[in-house]
Design a protein around this motif. Structure first.
Motif, short mmCIF file in Angstrom:
data_model
loop_
_atom_site.label_atom_id
_atom_site.label_comp_id
_atom_site.label_asym_id
_atom_site.label_seq_id
_atom_site.Cartn_x
_atom_site.Cartn_y
_atom_site.Cartn_z
N GLU A 13 0.83 -1.20 0.00
CA GLU A 13 0.00 0.00 0.00
C GLU A 13 0.87 1.26 0.00
O GLU A 13 0.64 2.20 -0.77
CB GLU A 13 -0.92 0.01 1.21
CG GLU A 13 -1.82 1.22 1.29
CD GLU A 13 -2.75 1.18 2.50
OE1 GLU A 13 -3.12 2.27 2.99
OE2 GLU A 13 -3.10 0.07 2.95
N LYS A 14 1.89 1.27 0.85
CA LYS A 14 2.74 2.46 0.96
C LYS A 14 3.59 2.67 -0.28
O LYS A 14 3.73 3.80 -0.78
CB LYS A 14 3.62 2.35 2.21
CG LYS A 14 2.85 2.47 3.53
CD LYS A 14 3.77 2.48 4.71
CE LYS A 14 3.00 2.60 6.02
NZ LYS A 14 2.21 3.85 6.10
N ILE A 15 4.16 1.57 -0.80
CA ILE A 15 5.00 1.70 -2.00
C ILE A 15 4.15 2.09 -3.21
O ILE A 15 4.55 2.91 -4.03
CB ILE A 15 5.77 0.39 -2.28
CG1 ILE A 15 6.62 -0.02 -1.07
CG2 ILE A 15 6.64 0.55 -3.52
CD1 ILE A 15 7.63 1.01 -0.62
N ALA A 16 2.94 1.51 -3.31
CA ALA A 16 2.03 1.86 -4.41
C ALA A 16 1.65 3.34 -4.34
O ALA A 16 1.58 4.03 -5.36
CB ALA A 16 0.78 0.99 -4.37
N GLN A 46 11.56 -4.87 -1.09
CA GLN A 46 11.83 -5.62 -2.31
C GLN A 46 10.65 -6.51 -2.69
O GLN A 46 10.26 -6.59 -3.87
CB GLN A 46 13.09 -6.49 -2.14
CG GLN A 46 13.53 -7.17 -3.42
CD GLN A 46 13.91 -6.18 -4.51
OE1 GLN A 46 14.84 -5.39 -4.35
NE2 GLN A 46 13.17 -6.20 -5.61
N ASN A 47 10.04 -7.15 -1.68
CA ASN A 47 8.86 -8.00 -1.94
C ASN A 47 7.70 -7.18 -2.50
O ASN A 47 6.98 -7.63 -3.40
CB ASN A 47 8.42 -8.70 -0.66
CG ASN A 47 9.35 -9.82 -0.27
OD1 ASN A 47 10.07 -10.38 -1.11
ND2 ASN A 47 9.38 -10.18 1.01
N ALA A 48 7.50 -5.97 -1.95
CA ALA A 48 6.41 -5.11 -2.41
C ALA A 48 6.64 -4.69 -3.86
O ALA A 48 5.71 -4.70 -4.69
CB ALA A 48 6.28 -3.89 -1.51
N ARG A 80 -5.51 1.12 -6.94
CA ARG A 80 -6.18 0.03 -6.22
C ARG A 80 -5.30 -0.53 -5.12
O ARG A 80 -5.75 -0.72 -3.99
CB ARG A 80 -6.55 -1.08 -7.21
CG ARG A 80 -7.41 -2.18 -6.57
CD ARG A 80 -7.95 -3.15 -7.59
NE ARG A 80 -6.97 -4.18 -7.94
CZ ARG A 80 -6.35 -4.27 -9.10
NH1 ARG A 80 -6.57 -3.39 -10.04
NH2 ARG A 80 -5.50 -5.24 -9.34
N PHE A 81 -4.03 -0.76 -5.41
CA PHE A 81 -3.12 -1.32 -4.41
C PHE A 81 -2.83 -0.32 -3.28
O PHE A 81 -2.48 -0.71 -2.17
CB PHE A 81 -1.82 -1.78 -5.06
CG PHE A 81 -1.99 -2.95 -5.98
CD1 PHE A 81 -2.66 -4.09 -5.56
CD2 PHE A 81 -1.50 -2.92 -7.28
CE1 PHE A 81 -2.84 -5.17 -6.41
CE2 PHE A 81 -1.66 -3.99 -8.13
CZ PHE A 81 -2.35 -5.13 -7.69
#
Length: 306
Positions: A13-16, A46-48, A80-81
């Motif tokens: 959510e934060k990275i998006a 990295q996963n996000a 959306r993310f």
């Protein structure tokens, strides 16, 4: 495992939200910047990013020592993310056609972008701005005059969109309880709304150097107080008087001052801490379309929707 998925979801959510502010060919923020800003581990960030790439929300390309750049970006997916499919705003109660047009324009334009809008109607620009600064609401609709006054007073907000003059109201007028009065006289009781920056400061300007009694009244009760002769005069919105056909009221135009023009312009303000909402509003709300929708609501060509 629940904590793992929760942490991963928060990171996505934060990275998006961060990436939504970018466009093609923009440089990606470096890993350490994202870690520090959102207090996440390198692996979580990295996963996000991997998730967002796999979902085709973004595609990137490394340019060596210059960094990594956005090749393609799908803002709809990022929206959306980022859980940015719903917004909560605040504005005055839509008692005039211009306010109805503002609410309708906001609702329709965001609906077209699959963003659900919930509006809270709060009396007093000061309270709307304070609640937006605190993050209770994503944005507030106020006059340019009120916004600039609060920014000067140190509020952590910015004007994101300006809708131009006569989008908040056409003009203010000074209403009198007695038909033979045309200006403020010594000893009069004047209504003043301390919660409305516009009303408070305009009233103060009008009674400067005059020996009058200021009576604290919510602005939306001024007409009642004038009709009951509880006060002798008060400032109010010309649009409502005309639209409701209040022909019994005696009023005069207020002498023009610079800030009177600024009180007629609607602006949308956001907290400086909410860059995602600022970007959503700039990307999805059109000043030109707002003018068209307001005019259609005002003439009855469009039914208000909000």
């Amino acid at each position: 495992m629940n904590d793992f998925y929760k942490k991963k979801g928060i990171a996505i959510e934060k990275i998006a939200s961060e990436l939504y502010l970018l466009k093609e060919n923009d440089r990606m923020p470096i890993m350490t910047e994202l870690q520090a800003k959102y207090h996440l581990s390198r692996g979580t960030v990295q996963n996000a990013l991997t998730f967002l790439k796999n979902e085709k929300a973004i595609a990137t390309r490394s340019r060596g020592h210059l960094g990594t750049f956005i090749m393609s970006i799908d803002h709809k997916k990022l929206q959306r993310f980022a859980n940015a499919e719903q917004m909560v705003g605040t504005m005055p109660l839509p008692y005039s056609k211009l306010y109805e047009g503002l609410a309708t324009g906001l609702y329709l334009m965001l609906k077209e972008e699959d963003i659900k809008l919930n509006l809270a109607y709060i009396r007093g620009s000061k309270e709307r701005i304070e609640a937006t600064e605190k993050g209770t609401y994503d944005f507030a609709v106020v006059s340019r005059f009120a916004a600039e006054q609060e920014i000067q007073n140190g509020r952590n907000i910015s004007i994101v969109l300006s809708f131009d003059h006569s989008t908040y109201l056409t003009k203010h007028i000074l209403i009198f309880a007695e038909d033979d009065k045309n200006h403020i006289e010594e000893g009069m009781k004047i209504g003043i709304d301390k919660d409305s920056l516009d009303h408070f400061l305009m009233t103060k300007e009008l009674v400067k150097n005059k020996n009058v009694e200021l009576v604290d009244y919510p602005a939306n009760q001024l007409i009642y107080a004038i009709r009951k002769k509880e006060i002798d005069a008060g400032i109010w919105n010309y649009d409502e008087v005309v639209e409701k056909g209040w022909t019994d009221l005696h009023y005069v135009d207020i002498p023009k001052k610079k800030f009177h023009q600024d009180t007629s312009e609607a602006v949308l303000v956001c907290s400086n801490n909410n860059s995602l909402v600022q970007s959503l509003c700039k990307n999805h709300l059109s000043v030109e379309r707002m003018h068209t929708i307001q005019e259609k609501v005002k003439t009855g060509e469009m039914t208000p929707r909000f």
